[in-house]
Design a protein around this motif. Structure first.
Motif, PDB file in Angstrom:
ATOM      1  N   CYS A   1       0.813  -1.212   0.000  1.00  0.00           N
ATOM      2  CA  CYS A   1       0.000   0.000   0.000  1.00  0.00           C
ATOM      3  C   CYS A   1       0.851   1.269   0.000  1.00  0.00           C
ATOM      4  O   CYS A   1       0.328   2.353  -0.283  1.00  0.00           O
ATOM      5  CB  CYS A   1      -0.943  -0.005   1.199  1.00  0.00           C
ATOM      6  N   ASP A   2       2.173   1.167   0.298  1.00  0.00           N
ATOM      7  CA  ASP A   2       3.004   2.381   0.340  1.00  0.00           C
ATOM      8  C   ASP A   2       4.155   2.314  -0.660  1.00  0.00           C
ATOM      9  O   ASP A   2       5.158   3.013  -0.520  1.00  0.00           O
ATOM     10  CB  ASP A   2       3.558   2.586   1.752  1.00  0.00           C
TER      11      ASP A   2
ATOM     12  N   ARG B   1       2.574  12.682  -7.013  1.00  0.00           N
ATOM     13  CA  ARG B   1       1.127  12.535  -6.826  1.00  0.00           C
ATOM     14  C   ARG B   1       0.396  13.236  -7.961  1.00  0.00           C
ATOM     15  O   ARG B   1       0.739  14.353  -8.346  1.00  0.00           O
ATOM     16  CB  ARG B   1       0.673  13.130  -5.494  1.00  0.00           C
ATOM     17  N   SER B   2      -0.633  12.606  -8.443  1.00  0.00           N
ATOM     18  CA  SER B   2      -1.349  13.163  -9.591  1.00  0.00           C
ATOM     19  C   SER B   2      -2.113  14.424  -9.231  1.00  0.00           C
ATOM     20  O   SER B   2      -2.439  15.238 -10.102  1.00  0.00           O
ATOM     21  CB  SER B   2      -2.320  12.128 -10.169  1.00  0.00           C
ATOM     22  N   ASP B   3      -2.438  14.577  -7.949  1.00  0.00           N
ATOM     23  CA  ASP B   3      -3.152  15.797  -7.545  1.00  0.00           C
ATOM     24  C   ASP B   3      -2.199  16.951  -7.272  1.00  0.00           C
ATOM     25  O   ASP B   3      -2.631  18.027  -6.841  1.00  0.00           O
ATOM     26  CB  ASP B   3      -4.025  15.515  -6.323  1.00  0.00           C
TER      27      ASP B   3
ATOM     28  N   ASP C   1       1.964   7.225  -0.220  1.00  0.00           N
ATOM     29  CA  ASP C   1       0.659   7.264   0.456  1.00  0.00           C
ATOM     30  C   ASP C   1      -0.225   6.133  -0.072  1.00  0.00           C
ATOM     31  O   ASP C   1      -0.364   5.962  -1.286  1.00  0.00           O
ATOM     32  CB  ASP C   1      -0.041   8.600   0.203  1.00  0.00           C
TER      33      ASP C   1
ATOM     34  N   THR D   1      -3.280   6.107  -3.270  1.00  0.00           N
ATOM     35  CA  THR D   1      -3.141   7.427  -3.897  1.00  0.00           C
ATOM     36  C   THR D   1      -2.689   7.256  -5.337  1.00  0.00           C
ATOM     37  O   THR D   1      -1.847   6.413  -5.648  1.00  0.00           O
ATOM     38  CB  THR D   1      -2.122   8.281  -3.127  1.00  0.00           C
TER      39      THR D   1
ATOM     40  N   TYR E   1      -0.595   8.159  -8.479  1.00  0.00           N
ATOM     41  CA  TYR E   1       0.688   8.782  -8.806  1.00  0.00           C
ATOM     42  C   TYR E   1       0.870   8.773 -10.318  1.00  0.00           C
ATOM     43  O   TYR E   1       0.412   7.844 -11.008  1.00  0.00           O
ATOM     44  CB  TYR E   1       1.853   8.028  -8.143  1.00  0.00           C
TER      45      TYR E   1
ATOM     46  N   ARG F   1      -1.999   3.906  -9.150  1.00  0.00           N
ATOM     47  CA  ARG F   1      -2.443   4.135  -7.787  1.00  0.00           C
ATOM     48  C   ARG F   1      -1.813   3.088  -6.886  1.00  0.00           C
ATOM     49  O   ARG F   1      -1.708   1.924  -7.244  1.00  0.00           O
ATOM     50  CB  ARG F   1      -3.964   4.039  -7.706  1.00  0.00           C
ATOM     51  N   THR F   2      -1.411   3.538  -5.711  1.00  0.00           N
ATOM     52  CA  THR F   2      -0.914   2.570  -4.742  1.00  0.00           C
ATOM     53  C   THR F   2      -2.082   1.713  -4.254  1.00  0.00           C
ATOM     54  O   THR F   2      -3.242   2.157  -4.243  1.00  0.00           O
ATOM     55  CB  THR F   2      -0.253   3.268  -3.542  1.00  0.00           C
TER      56      THR F   2
ATOM     57  N   GLU G   1      -8.926   4.893   2.024  1.00  0.00           N
ATOM     58  CA  GLU G   1      -8.521   5.825   0.968  1.00  0.00           C
ATOM     59  C   GLU G   1      -8.105   5.052  -0.279  1.00  0.00           C
ATOM     60  O   GLU G   1      -7.292   4.134  -0.225  1.00  0.00           O
ATOM     61  CB  GLU G   1      -7.355   6.694   1.464  1.00  0.00           C
ATOM     62  N   GLY G   2      -8.715   5.438  -1.394  1.00  0.00           N
ATOM     63  CA  GLY G   2      -8.318   4.878  -2.674  1.00  0.00           C
ATOM     64  C   GLY G   2      -8.901   3.517  -2.988  1.00  0.00           C
ATOM     65  O   GLY G   2      -8.617   2.962  -4.047  1.00  0.00           O
TER      66      GLY G   2
END
Length: 792
Positions: free
Chosen positions: A185-186, A207-209, A230, A233, A235, A257-258, A283-284
């Motif tokens: 996950c990380d 990060r894409s955001d 993260d 999230t 990426y 995404r992770t 999350e995610g």
């Protein structure tokens, strides 16, 4: 016909062709610029030349082309015209370069009249052409890291110019094709295949955001891992290669995404065999998978929400529940397994026993994960009881004639087991109560009882010695017949139900039949109104009652032996005599009746009335039982008798003034006789004789007679139309005077003795006399004879 056609055009040439024309020994082609000042081009060709280029023309110019066929004499045999423009001028390449591994971009100065341009990239024998509108233009479809010769040609409606002088350009390295994954996950793992001519690689991640910092890694390897990212999230990963000269190749961008973090706060709840699992959102995470496992059994539930229902869990099982989050990158680690014990299964092997009347024992097999049990017992009248126990059996009190519906549930912390089989147990019907003997005779006993619960049928059994009588009926009553008289019976009434059979615990009742009927052997008369009755019977401890029944009433006598005397029976009565036997058990049927008749009764009232001096009327009241009567008057002077069916009789030849004895016999139809004696009877005195009337002075009359007895008193009556006259002389006299009698009338004269009671006899003879007048006084008295009128 003769015609010319164009088969090639360049900036400074137009190539034409024409067909062979018969008779032509040569051909002449002229090209003249249109709207442009310049010399015309004239070219001659032999008869074997049928195509040729026209060169040294002006670029981007329209020419009028004329072709002529000429014979050997110089005469034009045929001619034709066509308009054709030359191609634009040849472009000059300013520069050619590569930014992408599959393309080269070319820049040039625009050529007047060119409507488009053809770019050509050649690598050995292979080439790629592309038509573009203007500068710059890009040739695509090239091979990475390859040196190409680049030329350009201008194009208009007339054709294409000659290729420009070439320039060399090399395509950059191809982008590494990334394989990206999120092993945890990380972290994100990036790998790629080796790129031709690549000396190294650069990979960046952000990060894409746009939040956070960019991570960049340069490497000569073909894989690397970014960590401490993260969870869940998105990426953006960008990678490119460079060659030995440091030239950067194409880049490759990939969004990854992770994988999500494992869900937290997992909660489980069980309801009716369905498991509800819930958790906090991760999350995610796009989806979640719930795994419910028990041994080799594994159940799954996939959902995009934060809860999931897993149905059909098996009872009495321990399950381990874990939740895994998923997104496009992969899955999280499963959550720590939550242990869940399901509700226990419904108990089985349930048995119901009535170990003794009124007590039910319910038992069952132990259930896995069952902490305790509750047994519900509901009777068919709606009453319900229950029993809580940690054991596998329960005791209940029961009543006869009830159907009990029994269900057993197991319980643990998860809840109640499902409903298993519902058993029904019907207890034996109740024994009849309120048992009554409503009728007992010598050979029949009728018994009744109160209806009892659960009984479909009653079996009544009467036993005595070696015999038994059965009676089955659905009604709460039974008539047992064909029994033996004077016999004790054991009567048992058992209730019966289809579900449970008969209740064998019902206690018997002892009932004795009534005595046997006696048999009259003899009836004898012991005296007046006294009858002795004798009978025969084999009853024990019986009292016998003899009854004489007739219209006069009932007469009884009682005895414990074999005879009895009936007294004070009324006369003139018919009786039916029977005997019954009585005991505490009841009364026998009466014996056969024997008829009995008593002598007729003497009349209570007897009246004698003297009708005439020699005739007496005797009347009497009816004597009960008498059909005829014999009446007798008797005196020393004689006897008078009368036998009649009536209740009166006329006796003649009676002597007046005589005392008689009176007797009467009442005779029945069968000849029974009663002799009746009454007080004596005295006939009336004799009527006087020689009755005469004599005239007296002073209007008087003397009546004279001859008396039969000087002791008798007489009474004299004279009756006429002018008056009635009576006189009674003193005792011993035989005449009587009547004064002041009216003359001129006819008189009836009667002289009769007077009885002791003062009444006078009515049957003495009447005589008629006429009394005449002499002036105003009585004249002659004249006898007229006897009167036939009624006696006065």
């Amino acid at each position: 016909g003769f015609s010319v056609s164009i088969y090639d055009v360049t900036s400074r040439s137009i190539s034409v062709r024409w067909p062979k024309f018969s008779g032509a020994s040569s051909y002449r082609v002229t090209a003249t610029a249109v709207n442009t000042v310049g010399p015309s081009l004239l070219v001659h060709f032999s008869d074997v030349t049928l195509k040729a280029p026209l060169t040294s023309l002006i670029p981007n110019t329209v020419y009028a082309i004329q072709a002529e066929a000429i014979d050997k004499n110089g005469i034009i045999l045929a001619e034709t015209h066509i308009m054709q423009s030359t191609a634009p001028d040849i472009p000059v390449i300013d520069q050619a370069y590569s930014k992408l591994s599959n393309s080269i971009t070319v820049e040039w100065r625009a050529v007047p009249g060119a409507t488009s341009y053809m770019l050509t990239a050649q690598d050995g024998d292979s080439f790629v052409e592309t038509v573009v509108k203007n500068s710059p233009g890009t040739v695509t479809g090239l091979k990475p890291a390859t040196l190409y010769r680049i030329t350009i040609r201008s194009i208009n409606s007339g054709g294409k110019s000659q290729p420009s002088p070439f320039k060399k350009a090399k395509t950059v390295l191809s982008a590494p094709i990334l394989s990206v994954g999120s092993p945890s996950c990380d972290s994100i793992a990036v790998s790629w295949k080796a790129v031709h001519m690549a000396a190294g690689f650069s990979v960046s991640l952000m990060r894409s955001d746009g939040l956070g910092r960019m991570l960049r890694e340069n490497t000569t390897n073909t894989s690397l891992i970014f960590t401490n990212l993260d969870p869940g999230t998105l990426y953006t990963i960008k990678a490119y290669a460079w060659n030995a000269d440091g030239m950067i190749g194409d880049d490759f961008t990939y969004n990854q995404r992770t994988s999500p973090k494992a869900p937290v706060d997992v909660k489980v709840a069980l309801n009716s065999g369905t498991l509800r699992v819930s958790w906090m959102p991760t999350e995610g995470a796009l989806t979640y998978s719930v795994t419910v496992s028990s041994g080799l059994l594994q159940l799954k539930c996939n959902t995009s929400s934060t809860s999931c229902l897993v149905p059909s869990l098996q009872c009495s099982s321990e399950y381990y529940v874990s939740v895994t989050a998923y997104n496009e990158a992969g899955s999280s680690k499963p959550t720590d397994a939550v242990s869940l014990k399901t509700i226990p299964c419904a108990p089985v092997n349930i048995s119901i026993e009535e170990d003794e009347p009124g007590h039910l024992l319910v038992s069952w097999s132990s259930v896995s994960f069952g902490h305790y049990y509750v047994v519900f017992v509901k009777s068919d009248d709606g009453l319900e009881v229950h029993c809580n126990t940690s054991y596998t059996q329960c005791h209940f009190q029961s009543d006869c004639g009830f159907t009990y519906f029994i269900s057993v549930f197991a319980y643990n912390k998860a809840g109640q087991s499902p409903l298993g089989d519902v058993f029904n147990y019907t207890t034996a019907p109740c024994c009849p109560s309120d048992f009554r003997t409503v009728f007992v005779s010598s050979d029949t006993v009728r018994v009744t009882w109160a209806p009892v619960r659960g009984a479909d049928l009653y079996e009544t059994r009467a036993s005595a010695r070696s015999t038994a009588v059965l009676c089955n009926d659905t009604a709460p009553a039974c008539t047992l017949s064909a029994l033996q008289c004077n016999t004790p019976y054991s009567i048992t009434v058992r209730s019966f139900s289809e579900a449970r059979g008969s209740n064998t615990s019902c206690a018997p009742t002892y009932v004795a039949t009534a005595p046997c009927s006696p048999e009259i052997k003899n009836i004898s008369k012991e005296g007046l109104s006294v009858i002795s009755v004798q009978w025969q019977s084999n009853n024990e401890e019986a009292t016998y009652v003899v009854t004489a029944k007739g219209e006069a009433g009932l007469w009884h006598c009682t005895s414990t032996g074999s005879s009895c005397t009936l007294s004070d029976l009324p006369c003139g009565s018919a009786f039916s005599v029977s005997v019954i036997a009585r005991s505490p058990a009841g009364q026998s049927l009466p014996s056969y009746s024997v008829p009995l008749e008593t002598a007729p009764c003497c009349p209570n009232d007897l009246i004698l009335t003297q009708v005439t001096q020699s005739v007496t009327n005797i009347s009497w009241s009816a004597g009960m039982g008498a059909q005829s009567y014999l009446t007798t008057l008797e005196s020393p002077r004689g006897q008078a008798k009368c036998h009649t069916l009536q209740n009166y009789c006329l006796l003649g030849c009676i002597t007046c003034g005589t005392n008689y004895t009176v007797s009467l016999k009442a005779i029945s139809e069968t000849g029974l006789t009663s002799s009746c004696t009454y007080k004596g009877y005295s006939s009336s005195a004799c009527c006087p004789s020689g009755v005469k009337l004599y005239r007296l002075s002073n209007n008087g009359i003397r009546v004279f007679w001859r008396a039969s007895d000087e002791t008798i008193n007489y009474n004299t009556d004279l009756r006429g139309s002018k008056g009635n006259f009576t006189c009674s002389p003193s005792s011993g006299l035989s005449h009587c005077d009547i004064t002041e009698i009216p003359c001129g009338d006819v008189y009836t004269v009667v002289v009769a003795p007077v009885t002791d009671k003062g009444s006078k006899l009515t049957f003495c003879p009447k005589k008629i006399y006429s009394v005449t007048c002499s002036g105003s006084s009585v004249g002659m008295v004249i006898y007229r004879g006897k009167s036939n009128a009624e006696h006065i």
